[in-house]
Design an enzyme around this catalytic site. Structure first.
Site, PDB file in Angstrom:
ATOM      1  N   HIS A   1      25.820  40.250 -35.252  1.00  0.00           N
ATOM      2  CA  HIS A   1      26.280  41.818 -34.871  1.00  0.00           C
ATOM      3  C   HIS A   1      25.316  42.718 -34.477  1.00  0.00           C
ATOM      4  O   HIS A   1      24.134  42.610 -34.994  1.00  0.00           O
ATOM      5  CB  HIS A   1      26.948  42.416 -36.131  1.00  0.00           C
ATOM      6  CG  HIS A   1      27.858  43.613 -35.767  1.00  0.00           C
ATOM      7  ND1 HIS A   1      27.357  44.882 -35.586  1.00  0.00           N
ATOM      8  CD2 HIS A   1      29.224  43.617 -35.551  1.00  0.00           C
ATOM      9  CE1 HIS A   1      28.360  45.647 -35.340  1.00  0.00           C
ATOM     10  NE2 HIS A   1      29.356  44.951 -34.927  1.00  0.00           N
TER      11      HIS A   1
ATOM     12  N   ASP B   1      35.340  39.101 -37.485  1.00  0.00           N
ATOM     13  CA  ASP B   1      36.282  38.459 -36.924  1.00  0.00           C
ATOM     14  C   ASP B   1      36.197  36.971 -37.294  1.00  0.00           C
ATOM     15  O   ASP B   1      36.902  36.167 -36.972  1.00  0.00           O
ATOM     16  CB  ASP B   1      36.039  38.491 -35.288  1.00  0.00           C
ATOM     17  CG  ASP B   1      36.534  40.001 -35.003  1.00  0.00           C
ATOM     18  OD1 ASP B   1      37.529  40.237 -35.549  1.00  0.00           O
ATOM     19  OD2 ASP B   1      35.938  40.459 -34.120  1.00  0.00           O
TER      20      ASP B   1
HETATM   21  N1  CMC Z   1      25.347  31.999 -32.562  1.00  0.00           N
HETATM   22  C1  CMC Z   1      24.023  31.778 -32.165  1.00  0.00           C
HETATM   23  N2  CMC Z   1      23.122  32.445 -31.806  1.00  0.00           N
HETATM   24  C2  CMC Z   1      23.241  33.809 -31.852  1.00  0.00           C
HETATM   25  C3  CMC Z   1      24.445  34.372 -32.193  1.00  0.00           C
HETATM   26  C4  CMC Z   1      25.494  33.323 -32.527  1.00  0.00           C
HETATM   27  N3  CMC Z   1      26.660  33.888 -32.882  1.00  0.00           N
HETATM   28  N4  CMC Z   1      24.554  35.805 -32.035  1.00  0.00           N
HETATM   29  C5  CMC Z   1      23.228  36.191 -31.798  1.00  0.00           C
HETATM   30  N5  CMC Z   1      22.494  34.902 -31.665  1.00  0.00           N
HETATM   31  C6  CMC Z   1      21.080  34.717 -31.000  1.00  0.00           C
HETATM   32  C7  CMC Z   1      20.676  35.261 -29.766  1.00  0.00           C
HETATM   33  O1  CMC Z   1      20.752  33.867 -28.828  1.00  0.00           O
HETATM   34  C8  CMC Z   1      19.404  35.824 -29.655  1.00  0.00           C
HETATM   35  O2  CMC Z   1      18.551  34.689 -29.915  1.00  0.00           O
HETATM   36  P1  CMC Z   1      17.228  35.130 -29.145  1.00  0.00           P
HETATM   37  O3  CMC Z   1      16.410  36.391 -29.822  1.00  0.00           O
HETATM   38  O4  CMC Z   1      16.255  33.722 -29.593  1.00  0.00           O
HETATM   39  O5  CMC Z   1      17.283  35.040 -27.680  1.00  0.00           O
HETATM   40  C9  CMC Z   1      19.635  36.539 -30.914  1.00  0.00           C
HETATM   41  O6  CMC Z   1      20.407  35.761 -31.884  1.00  0.00           O
HETATM   42  C10 CMC Z   1      20.020  37.935 -30.771  1.00  0.00           C
HETATM   43  O7  CMC Z   1      21.232  37.972 -30.015  1.00  0.00           O
HETATM   44  P2  CMC Z   1      21.586  39.168 -29.031  1.00  0.00           P
HETATM   45  O8  CMC Z   1      22.645  38.398 -28.137  1.00  0.00           O
HETATM   46  O9  CMC Z   1      20.351  39.618 -28.274  1.00  0.00           O
HETATM   47  O10 CMC Z   1      22.285  40.228 -29.800  1.00  0.00           O
HETATM   48  P3  CMC Z   1      23.089  41.480 -29.506  1.00  0.00           P
HETATM   49  O11 CMC Z   1      23.075  42.508 -30.524  1.00  0.00           O
HETATM   50  O12 CMC Z   1      22.933  41.684 -27.951  1.00  0.00           O
HETATM   51  O13 CMC Z   1      24.673  40.478 -29.746  1.00  0.00           O
HETATM   52  C11 CMC Z   1      26.814  39.894 -30.341  1.00  0.00           C
HETATM   53  C12 CMC Z   1      25.797  40.972 -30.624  1.00  0.00           C
HETATM   54  C13 CMC Z   1      27.717  40.288 -31.597  1.00  0.00           C
HETATM   55  C14 CMC Z   1      27.182  40.232 -29.131  1.00  0.00           C
HETATM   56  C15 CMC Z   1      26.254  38.662 -30.697  1.00  0.00           C
HETATM   57  O14 CMC Z   1      25.768  38.169 -32.197  1.00  0.00           O
HETATM   58  C16 CMC Z   1      27.295  37.501 -30.445  1.00  0.00           C
HETATM   59  O15 CMC Z   1      27.529  37.026 -29.304  1.00  0.00           O
HETATM   60  N6  CMC Z   1      28.167  36.982 -31.343  1.00  0.00           N
HETATM   61  C17 CMC Z   1      29.286  36.076 -31.295  1.00  0.00           C
HETATM   62  C18 CMC Z   1      30.396  36.732 -30.645  1.00  0.00           C
HETATM   63  C19 CMC Z   1      31.080  37.807 -32.070  1.00  0.00           C
HETATM   64  O16 CMC Z   1      31.272  37.127 -32.968  1.00  0.00           O
HETATM   65  N7  CMC Z   1      31.346  38.998 -31.896  1.00  0.00           N
HETATM   66  C20 CMC Z   1      32.073  39.686 -32.615  1.00  0.00           C
HETATM   67  C21 CMC Z   1      31.137  40.988 -32.892  1.00  0.00           C
HETATM   68  S1  CMC Z   1      31.994  41.951 -34.371  1.00  0.00           S
HETATM   69  C22 CMC Z   1      33.538  42.455 -33.603  1.00  0.00           C
HETATM   70  C23 CMC Z   1      33.321  43.490 -32.739  1.00  0.00           C
HETATM   71  O17 CMC Z   1      32.583  44.077 -32.383  1.00  0.00           O
HETATM   72  O18 CMC Z   1      34.236  43.345 -31.689  1.00  0.00           O
END
Ligand code: CMC
Length: 387
Positions: A269, A327
């Site tokens: 998140h 989720d």
């Molecule tokens: N599985 C594996 N690696 C992950 C994941 C994951 N689910 N989420 C983040 N990472 C890694 C990512 O690769 C990155 O690594 P690095 O720093 O080496 O490049 C690091 O963690 C930070 O990720 P980010 O994408 O820069 O973080 P963000 O804040 O932009 O993204 C997020 C947040 C929720 C989009 C992301 O964690 C994600 O894609 N999660 C899976 C989808 C998900 O479950 N979304 C629902 C969120 S809660 C309900 C809602 O908001 O609707």
């Protein structure tokens, strides 16, 4: 020239002042109007939470009765809008139908709508909260080829939604207290979440003075993506794909691999870096519902618990502070309630509608409100002449 702060993804930009929802991502705290989500989820129902988000206070018994009655007055859809559904292919994704039909509400409520008038804004909030369950259930019925089931105002908000989803002309829907309570909790946990992508979309769309029904449709479009509200659907599909506890490690390995785009859906998140308090409440509901329905040996639930356990012992997930989010478990609950995977995100949209309208209303009433207009860092070709 001008110098701008470059902040891709708005990770350090506050777009607005808001008095609605507070999140402390390091502590795993979520408050609606000051009340902890744990208390709201256990002591209140969704209608009370809607009143709280919209008006700032939980309702007195009289206020609650009045609020519930007002919502009931608006549950029907205009028959012309009901006809709108048949323009979609029957296999259209329910979110595509939601974007279209909710957007179309703007055509039904535009001429008489003056957004500078607080009463008009309130009226549009009531209409949206009341009609979203009807639209969501109709999107489902259309998809499976069953006749639409009209709202029943003798039922409460959540039971009525389950009735519109599951009753048929041949068979009544029998309310079950545990199931209705679980659905109500899903709605409470998804009701608002400060300036997430879809809420920011609603605010940005609304900042131009656009019709609120059209703005909510924009929010639904944003919510659809798998990084946001689409994660519940993507998570359940992922659990189905993993299929067996013996294959978890393979998927954990893929999630950690920089060269593999696969992510663990329902994990991570932007704001929560310790735990998502909604995930804990959802896990609890999951246990309750599966016990009630005699599904405690549910294959996917066991798989999810094991996946969570393994990931939370893994250095990759620990060091990046990746925890299960709301989720991760909501899909398993909804599946146990008989809701098909393709409907999960629509139900999220139905729940989040109150948050969107509360945030939109707060923005429009703010004297400092301006049109949202970010700047950019131009990286294209410098000025040149056409040869
Ligand atoms: N599985 C594996 N690696 C992950 C994941 C994951 N689910 N989420 C983040 N990472 C890694 C990512 O690769 C990155 O690594 P690095 O720093 O080496 O490049 C690091 O963690 C930070 O990720 P980010 O994408 O820069 O973080 P963000 O804040 O932009 O993204 C997020 C947040 C929720 C989009 C992301 O964690 C994600 O894609 N999660 C899976 C989808 C998900 O479950 N979304 C629902 C969120 S809660 C309900 C809602 O908001 O609707």
């Amino acid at each position: 020239g001008d110098v701008f702060t470059y902040d891709p993804g708005f990770v350090s930009t506050a777009s607005s002042k808001s008095a609605i929802t507070f999140i402390d991502g390091d502590q795993g705290v979520l408050l609606y109007r000051g009340y902890p989500i744990e208390q709201l989820a256990t002591r209140c129902d969704f209608m009370e939470v809607c009143h709280l988000l919209l008006n700032g206070e939980l309702p007195t018994p009289d206020q609650k009765q009045q609020f519930v009655q007002t919502i009931k007055n608006h549950t029907m859809l205009h028959e012309q809008l009901v006809k709108f559904f048949s323009g979609f292919r029957r296999d259209a994704h329910p979110m595509a139908v939601m974007v279209g039909v909710v957007g179309a509400l703007s055509a039904f409520y535009h001429e008489a709508m003056d957004i500078s008038d607080a009463l008009h804004r309130e009226q549009s909030a009531f209409r949206l909260i009341a009609k979203l369950p009807t639209i969501t259930a109709m999107a489902y019925k259309y998809n499976i080829g069953q006749p639409f089931i009209y709202p029943r105002n003798d039922l409460d908000y959540t039971e009525n939604f389950l009735h519109m989803m599951f009753a048929t002309p041949a068979e009544k829907y029998e309310p079950n207290a545990v199931i209705a309570r679980a659905m109500d909790r899903i709605l409470i946990l998804h009701a608002d979440h400060e300036q997430n992508a879809s809420t920011s979309t609603v605010r940005l769309a609304g900042s131009s003075g656009a019709n609120p029904f059209a703005c909510i449709s924009a929010g639904i479009a944003c919510l659809w993506g798998p990084a946001h509200g689409g994660a519940n659907e993507a998570c359940l599909n992922m659990l189905e794909e993993i299929g067996d506890i013996s294959r978890i490690n393979e998927y954990i390995k893929r999630a950690k691999d920089k060269n593999d785009p696969f992510r663990l859906m329902g994990f991570g998140h932007r704001v929560y870096k310790n735990f998502d308090p909604r995930a804990n409440l959802m896990r609890e509901t999951c246990h309750e519902v599966l016990n009630e329905l005699g599904l405690h040996n549910d294959r996917l639930f066991k798989l999810a618990l094991e996946l969570e356990r393994i990931a939370l012992e893994d250095d990759y997930f620990i060091s990046k502070k990746l925890y299960p989010n709301v989720d991760f478990y909501s899909g398993i609950v909804q599946r146990a309630l008989g809701i098909p995977t393709s409907m999960f995100t629509s139900i999220f949209a139905m729940a989040r509608t109150v948050g969107w309208v509360a945030q939109w209303n707060e923005m429009i009433s703010d004297p400092e409100q301006k049109i949202g207009r970010p700047r950019q860092l131009y990286v294209g070709t410098p000025r040149r002449d056409v040869p």
